[in-house]
Scaffold this motif. Structure first.
Motif, short mmCIF file in Angstrom:
data_model
loop_
_atom_site.label_atom_id
_atom_site.label_comp_id
_atom_site.label_asym_id
_atom_site.label_seq_id
_atom_site.Cartn_x
_atom_site.Cartn_y
_atom_site.Cartn_z
N THR A 109 -5.12 -4.37 5.33
CA THR A 109 -6.27 -4.02 4.53
C THR A 109 -6.48 -2.27 4.87
O THR A 109 -6.65 -1.54 4.04
N GLY A 110 -6.13 -2.00 6.11
CA GLY A 110 -6.06 -0.58 6.47
C GLY A 110 -5.20 0.37 5.68
O GLY A 110 -5.61 1.27 5.04
N ARG A 111 -3.93 -0.43 5.48
CA ARG A 111 -3.03 0.41 4.57
C ARG A 111 -3.28 0.71 3.21
O ARG A 111 -3.27 1.63 2.54
N LYS A 112 -4.03 -0.38 2.46
CA LYS A 112 -4.44 -0.36 1.31
C LYS A 112 -5.61 0.75 1.03
O LYS A 112 -5.56 1.26 0.26
N ASN A 113 -6.43 0.69 1.99
CA ASN A 113 -7.69 1.57 2.02
C ASN A 113 -7.09 2.98 2.26
O ASN A 113 -7.65 3.89 1.37
N LEU A 114 -5.91 3.37 3.00
CA LEU A 114 -5.63 4.64 3.11
C LEU A 114 -4.81 5.02 1.55
O LEU A 114 -5.05 6.19 1.23
N LEU A 115 -4.07 4.21 1.11
CA LEU A 115 -3.67 4.42 -0.22
C LEU A 115 -4.73 4.87 -1.39
O LEU A 115 -4.70 5.47 -2.15
N GLN A 116 -5.84 3.89 -1.21
CA GLN A 116 -7.18 4.30 -2.17
C GLN A 116 -7.43 5.71 -1.78
O GLN A 116 -7.83 6.57 -2.71
N LEU A 117 -7.54 6.07 -0.57
CA LEU A 117 -8.22 7.56 -0.31
C LEU A 117 -7.06 8.64 -0.87
O LEU A 117 -7.25 9.57 -1.52
N ILE A 118 -5.94 8.44 -0.61
CA ILE A 118 -4.69 9.36 -1.07
C ILE A 118 -5.02 9.50 -2.64
O ILE A 118 -4.87 10.41 -3.26
N ALA A 123 4.91 3.89 6.73
CA ALA A 123 5.27 3.63 8.16
C ALA A 123 4.85 2.09 8.25
O ALA A 123 3.91 1.74 7.92
N ARG A 124 5.44 1.64 9.44
CA ARG A 124 5.07 0.07 9.64
C ARG A 124 3.92 0.14 10.67
O ARG A 124 3.17 -0.94 10.74
#
Length: 436
Positions: free
Chosen positions: A15-24, A74-75
């Motif tokens: 979920t954190g990775r998806k949210n980071l991609l949304q900000l990008i 990154a993982r």
């Protein structure tokens, strides 16, 4: 097997990775939007802007976004600090652009609200309040140190005023981005919460199964002695003259002995499933032989006028006899027999990399509620206390093996239960005979 905490951690990371991609993605939109706005204002409206400085800020945002994309690959889990830093960079970039283009008098100053709302959704409370404090401080700084644009005071002209036009564009942009991106982020969080709720439900069901297993194991130990005593007494009665001279009594004793032996077999199966049996070790067999023996053993101890068995397993594969699978299939057959005493059918076949077992009956079928909540404990159409535990155990045993259980009603009446078990979990690996 992975623990609930480990799976929950993986969900948080995803979920954190998806949210980071949304900000990008939002930052790319901001870069494109700023380029378009600067071009329209500078070249369209003829308002002089410091292009070099503003383009330098955009270049910094682009570089930060590229670094964010590399980070997203990154993982490592995306932490609250990283999302907090990303929003602070966005606030800093917006502040720099507003300072260079009118300060607090720039109509796009209300884009700060977008950062605050994103922070309230994505960040921990202390981080959100820090974003609030940062945006308030930046807006106050723009009011104190920013240089207003050389625009005429024409707010009374309505939509013909460049300032009002900018306010309208800013409002529409805020509303559009909030609907799109806050909706996506909310969907990510809801998916995470649904998965976590499913994990908690599964953990509760597994705990329930453990308690039932302990109770069944204890009951099996307690029943072992009286069943053995009954078997000895019946054996003695069978040799007594009073019974040997009466064929009817002798037949009844034989039936009683058969039922006692069946009870002892059930108790032995419970102990074997609990890992407490002291009998023979599980024997190596094949899928076809195992299913054939299972069907024959079940049919020989039940009274059903018409039991249709169709074994289409090809090719046959080696496996180790598993009492858990045997009890699972027999449980489904018992349920079908209760619903349809006069006819039922068992089909076995290989489908891809799975063993597919299909049980059909001619009973009343499942109700819509049972189909919607198939496999939930204490959900049964039999109307008796404790009903529904059989299918509940079947679903959980199959899930433990990596398989699945599904159910539907037959068009002509009756129910169908389909068990799918991965061959990797039940079959033995085949080795070439030409080993060195």
């Amino acid at each position: 097997m992975r623990t609930e905490a480990a799976v929950a951690g993986e969900l948080e990371h995803a979920t954190g990775r998806k949210n980071l991609l949304q900000l990008i993605q939002l930052r790319w939109i901001a870069v494109v939007g700023q380029v378009a706005t600067i071009s329209v204002v500078h070249f369209g409206f003829g308002i002089r802007l410091p292009l070099e400085s503003m383009l330098a800020v955009l270049a910094c945002l682009v570089a930060f976004n590229i670094a964010g994309l590399l980070r997203a690959r990154a993982r490592r889990p995306v932490t609250n600090y990283e999302l907090f830093l990303a929003l602070l960079v966005d606030v800093g970039g917006l502040t720099a652009q507003l300072y260079l283009s009118g300060g607090a008098t720039n109509p796009f100053v209300f884009l700060y609200l977008l950062q605050v709302i994103l922070g309230a959704i994505l960040l921990q409370p202390w981080s959100t309040w820090t974003i609030v404090a940062a945006t308030v401080a930046c807006m106050a700084g723009l009011a104190l140190f920013g240089r207003p644009l050389a625009l005429p005071p024409d707010h009374d002209r309505g939509l013909q005023s460049p300032y009002i036009q900018g306010l309208l564009i800013c409002f529409a942009l805020n509303a559009l981005l909030l609907v799109i991106f806050v909706g996506r982020i909310g969907r990510n969080l809801r998916e995470r919460d649904e998965r976590l709720a499913d994990l908690r439900q599964r953990a509760a069901e597994e705990e329930h199964i453990v308690r039932m297993g302990l109770l069944a194991s204890g009951a099996a130990h307690e029943l072992g002695t009286p069943l053995s005593t009954l078997a000895v007494i019946l054996g003695d009665w069978r040799r007594m003259p009073q019974f040997t001279e009466d064929p009817d009594l002798l037949q009844e004793i034989s039936e009683m002995q058969a039922q006692v032996l069946r009870c002892k077999a059930i108790v032995g199966g419970i102990l074997l499933s609990a890992g407490e049996a002291r009998g023979e070790a599980p024997a190596e067999t094949t899928l076809r032989t195992f299913i054939d023996g299972l069907a024959q053993a079940w049919c020989s101890t039940r009274s059903t006028p018409s039991f249709v068995y169709d074994n289409r397993i090809d090719p046959d594969l080696p496996m180790v006899s598993d009492s858990a699978i045997q009890q699972m299939v027999c449980n489904v057959l018992d349920n079908a027999l209760e619903a349809s005493p006069h006819w039922l059918r068992l089909e076995a076949e290989l489908e891809g990399g799975t063993l597919k077992l299909t049980v059909m009956d001619a009973g009343p079928g499942f109700t819509p509620q049972m189909l919607a909540e198939f496999g939930k404990p204490y959900l049964s159409s039999k109307g008796r206390p404790g009903g529904g535990l059989g299918l509940f155990l079947v679903v959980n045993v199959a899930r433990t093996l990596g398989g699945s259980v599904s159910a539907h009603n037959r068009p002509g009446g009756g129910a169908v239960v389909v068990l799918r078990l991965p061959l990797a979990a039940i079959a033995l690996e085949q080795h070439d005979g030409s080993g060195s």
